[in-house]
Design a protein around this motif. Structure first.
Motif, mmCIF file in Angstrom:
data_model
loop_
_atom_site.group_PDB
_atom_site.id
_atom_site.type_symbol
_atom_site.label_atom_id
_atom_site.label_comp_id
_atom_site.label_asym_id
_atom_site.label_seq_id
_atom_site.Cartn_x
_atom_site.Cartn_y
_atom_site.Cartn_z
ATOM 1 N N GLU A 1 0.836 -1.208 0.000
ATOM 2 C CA GLU A 1 0.000 0.000 0.000
ATOM 3 C C GLU A 1 0.866 1.252 0.000
ATOM 4 O O GLU A 1 0.593 2.215 -0.745
ATOM 5 C CB GLU A 1 -0.906 0.009 1.230
ATOM 6 C CG GLU A 1 -1.806 1.224 1.294
ATOM 7 C CD GLU A 1 -2.215 1.600 2.707
ATOM 8 O OE1 GLU A 1 -2.859 2.662 2.854
ATOM 9 O OE2 GLU A 1 -1.879 0.863 3.647
ATOM 10 N N SER A 2 1.924 1.264 0.818
ATOM 11 C CA SER A 2 2.804 2.427 0.899
ATOM 12 C C SER A 2 3.472 2.711 -0.432
ATOM 13 O O SER A 2 3.590 3.874 -0.848
ATOM 14 C CB SER A 2 3.868 2.210 1.980
ATOM 15 O OG SER A 2 3.268 2.103 3.255
ATOM 16 N N LEU A 3 3.900 1.663 -1.127
ATOM 17 C CA LEU A 3 4.491 1.860 -2.459
ATOM 18 C C LEU A 3 3.462 2.444 -3.424
ATOM 19 O O LEU A 3 3.775 3.338 -4.221
ATOM 20 C CB LEU A 3 5.014 0.533 -3.001
ATOM 21 C CG LEU A 3 6.360 0.032 -2.505
ATOM 22 C CD1 LEU A 3 6.726 -1.261 -3.219
ATOM 23 C CD2 LEU A 3 7.451 1.075 -2.735
ATOM 24 N N GLY A 4 2.243 1.922 -3.350
ATOM 25 C CA GLY A 4 1.191 2.449 -4.208
ATOM 26 C C GLY A 4 0.964 3.935 -3.981
ATOM 27 O O GLY A 4 0.811 4.706 -4.941
ATOM 28 N N LEU A 5 0.955 4.356 -2.729
ATOM 29 C CA LEU A 5 0.752 5.774 -2.414
ATOM 30 C C LEU A 5 1.943 6.623 -2.863
ATOM 31 O O LEU A 5 1.771 7.758 -3.306
ATOM 32 C CB LEU A 5 0.528 5.944 -0.910
ATOM 33 C CG LEU A 5 -0.767 5.332 -0.360
ATOM 34 C CD1 LEU A 5 -0.823 5.460 1.154
ATOM 35 C CD2 LEU A 5 -1.988 5.988 -1.000
ATOM 36 N N MET A 6 3.157 6.075 -2.746
ATOM 37 C CA MET A 6 4.325 6.809 -3.218
ATOM 38 C C MET A 6 4.228 7.073 -4.715
ATOM 39 O O MET A 6 4.505 8.181 -5.198
ATOM 40 C CB MET A 6 5.609 6.030 -2.906
ATOM 41 C CG MET A 6 5.977 5.991 -1.435
ATOM 42 S SD MET A 6 7.565 5.147 -1.134
ATOM 43 C CE MET A 6 8.730 6.418 -1.705
ATOM 44 N N TYR A 7 3.829 6.061 -5.468
ATOM 45 C CA TYR A 7 3.657 6.240 -6.912
ATOM 46 C C TYR A 7 2.496 7.182 -7.221
ATOM 47 O O TYR A 7 2.552 7.974 -8.169
ATOM 48 C CB TYR A 7 3.385 4.888 -7.578
ATOM 49 C CG TYR A 7 4.631 4.088 -7.894
ATOM 50 C CD1 TYR A 7 5.564 4.547 -8.832
ATOM 51 C CD2 TYR A 7 4.865 2.863 -7.278
ATOM 52 C CE1 TYR A 7 6.696 3.813 -9.137
ATOM 53 C CE2 TYR A 7 5.999 2.120 -7.581
ATOM 54 C CZ TYR A 7 6.914 2.594 -8.511
ATOM 55 O OH TYR A 7 8.039 1.873 -8.812
ATOM 56 N N LEU A 8 1.439 7.113 -6.424
ATOM 57 C CA LEU A 8 0.243 7.912 -6.694
ATOM 58 C C LEU A 8 0.508 9.398 -6.550
ATOM 59 O O LEU A 8 0.071 10.207 -7.388
ATOM 60 C CB LEU A 8 -0.886 7.490 -5.754
ATOM 61 C CG LEU A 8 -2.226 8.198 -5.936
ATOM 62 C CD1 LEU A 8 -2.794 7.931 -7.326
ATOM 63 C CD2 LEU A 8 -3.215 7.751 -4.860
ATOM 64 N N GLY B 1 8.919 11.219 -3.665
ATOM 65 C CA GLY B 1 10.296 10.753 -3.810
ATOM 66 C C GLY B 1 10.582 10.083 -5.133
ATOM 67 O O GLY B 1 11.703 9.635 -5.361
ATOM 68 N N LEU B 2 9.581 10.005 -6.000
ATOM 69 C CA LEU B 2 9.763 9.415 -7.322
ATOM 70 C C LEU B 2 8.680 9.962 -8.240
ATOM 71 O O LEU B 2 7.686 10.525 -7.765
ATOM 72 C CB LEU B 2 9.699 7.896 -7.244
ATOM 73 C CG LEU B 2 8.385 7.215 -6.881
ATOM 74 C CD1 LEU B 2 8.439 5.735 -7.244
ATOM 75 C CD2 LEU B 2 8.065 7.343 -5.406
ATOM 76 N N PRO B 3 8.844 9.845 -9.547
ATOM 77 C CA PRO B 3 7.843 10.395 -10.463
ATOM 78 C C PRO B 3 6.481 9.741 -10.272
ATOM 79 O O PRO B 3 6.388 8.554 -9.964
ATOM 80 C CB PRO B 3 8.431 10.068 -11.849
ATOM 81 C CG PRO B 3 9.892 9.887 -11.615
ATOM 82 C CD PRO B 3 10.009 9.290 -10.256
ATOM 83 N N LYS B 4 5.413 10.517 -10.478
ATOM 84 C CA LYS B 4 4.062 9.976 -10.383
ATOM 85 C C LYS B 4 3.855 8.902 -11.444
ATOM 86 O O LYS B 4 4.320 9.026 -12.581
ATOM 87 C CB LYS B 4 3.020 11.081 -10.586
ATOM 88 C CG LYS B 4 2.858 12.020 -9.413
ATOM 89 C CD LYS B 4 1.699 12.979 -9.674
ATOM 90 C CE LYS B 4 1.465 13.912 -8.501
ATOM 91 N NZ LYS B 4 0.291 14.804 -8.738
ATOM 92 N N ASP B 5 3.157 7.855 -11.046
ATOM 93 C CA ASP B 5 2.850 6.763 -11.969
ATOM 94 C C ASP B 5 1.573 6.094 -11.477
ATOM 95 O O ASP B 5 1.610 5.191 -10.648
ATOM 96 C CB ASP B 5 4.016 5.771 -12.032
ATOM 97 C CG ASP B 5 3.830 4.714 -13.105
ATOM 98 O OD1 ASP B 5 2.683 4.468 -13.517
ATOM 99 O OD2 ASP B 5 4.842 4.110 -13.515
#
Length: 393
Positions: free
Chosen positions: A269-276, A280-284
């Motif tokens: 879930e945390s990775l999903g929110l980071m991407y969303l 710290g990384l480009p939106k995807d």
């Protein structure tokens, strides 16, 4: 004297009761210190087994003699005498396990003899076998004997048992000594336990006011670098949230990614929110949806809610009201009050479904119940509870 346990033919329930009686007899004899008598002592426990095997749990045998030892007082330092507390009960349980073979029984006997002769690894392994059989006191004795000889894994287990008062009297200071020694010697479970103690404020009392987040981060990182999944998730969260340590989204992504790859739902879930949100990384959005969907399948209500909202709004992915209802329903069933509220609105307005006032009323009522009774918090395990479950894993 002899202790006879049962006669005749009994069903599974009767045999279970007999085994319980046998264990009680063992403990009773030990509590009276009967083994100290210079007279010969024989204890025989017989568990009846008759007829053909009817299932894998019903091995065929006429009778199984669980334990039969004659012991002179003090002979050969007790190695050939009556076994110490826990072993007779342990052996009786071991012999009654499903399809126990003679070879397996010999292995147990050999393990016991090595443990009694002072072999630390055998003591640790015997303790693990006793844990499986729920002989917690006997396990604690073996773990501590091994720990005193420097066995690292045994130090962890006896440390945790003394910390929680499991199978042994609770002793915080002894527990801390064993756990800290094991952690310093590289045991990842002990390192995780030390991180937990610092995080939950047990090092200088109890409660958030006594939290040592820097100490927690140190030990979580040590455990995470050795592959401890929950530690990888927790240190990732601390790095992501600037909690107690300097924020570093790159490292957070690395640790969360390791935990997520091993199936940790909250890390996914945390990775999903980071991407969303592009933390710290480009939106995807597509990558976000993939990770959130994986976490949702594992029952993570927050991931289900976020994904449902993405499909409802078409946030970076195709708008899909049916998918939104599916994921919001999963989230609401998992205790997410906002998801229940959103479903009420969708049923009331006919968004993605037919107008359904009765359905809307149900979901609005459900949302109130979830908010009133705080089931959101109950459905999501607290970090302390999760870490407690992980201790003996």
């Amino acid at each position: 004297g002899g202790v006879g346990v049962g006669q005749g033919l009994l069903g599974p329930a009767g045999r279970m009761a007999q085994r319980s009686m046998a264990r009680d007899a063992c403990r009773s004899l030990w509590s009276r210190r009967a083994w100290r008598s210079p007279a010969w002592l024989m204890v025989t426990m017989i568990v009846p087994r008759s007829g053909p095997a009817t299932s894998p749990s019903e091995p065929r045998a006429a009778h199984v003699t669980a334990a039969s030892w004659v012991a002179p007082f003090g002979t050969r330092h007790g190695l050939d005498g009556l076994r110490p507390r826990g072993y007779m009960c342990f052996q009786q349980e071991a012999l009654s396990r499903r399809r126990a073979t003679q070879e397996e029984e010999q292995v147990v006997d050999e393990l016991y003899m090595r443990a009694m002769a002072g072999d630390a690894d055998a003591q640790y392994r015997l303790g693990m076998e006793q844990m499986k059989l729920q002989d917690l006191h006997g396990a604690a004795e073996q773990f501590e004997a091994a720990a005193k000889q420097g066995h690292v894994k045994a130090k962890y287990y006896i440390g945790w048992m003394k910390l929680k008062g499991v199978g042994v009297e609770e002793d915080y200071y002894d527990a801390l000594q064993y756990l800290s020694e094991a952690a310093e010697e590289g045991d990842k479970k002990a390192q995780f336990a030390m991180g937990t103690l610092h995080y939950d404020g047990y090092m200088n009392g109890e409660g958030e006011d006594n939290q040592d987040l820097l100490g927690a981060a140190f030990w979580f990182k040590q455990a995470a670098d050795r592959g401890h999944t929950e530690a990888q998730y927790l240190i990732g969260g601390m790095l992501l949230g600037d909690k107690g340590i300097t924020r570093n989204a790159t490292w957070a992504f690395e640790y969360l990614g390791k935990a997520a790859a091993k199936g940790h739902a909250k890390a996914q879930e945390s990775l999903g929110l980071m991407y969303l949100v592009g933390n710290g990384l480009p939106k995807d959005a597509e990558a976000a949806a993939r990770w959130l969907a994986v976490a949702s399948e594992k029952g993570n209500a927050e991931a289900s809610y976020t994904l449902g909202c993405m499909y409802r709004k078409g946030d970076g992915i195709g708008k899909d009201a049916a998918a939104a209802i599916r994921f919001l329903t999963r989230a609401a069933d998992g205790g997410q009050a906002e998801a229940a509220q959103d479903l009420g609105v969708m049923f009331l307005t006919g968004e993605g479904t037919e107008l359904d006032e009765e359905g809307a009323a149900y979901w609005f009522q459900r949302a109130e119940e979830l908010e009133e009774y705080g089931m959101d918090d109950d459905m999501e395990l607290s970090s302390r509870s999760e870490r407690g479950e992980d201790i003996l894993a």
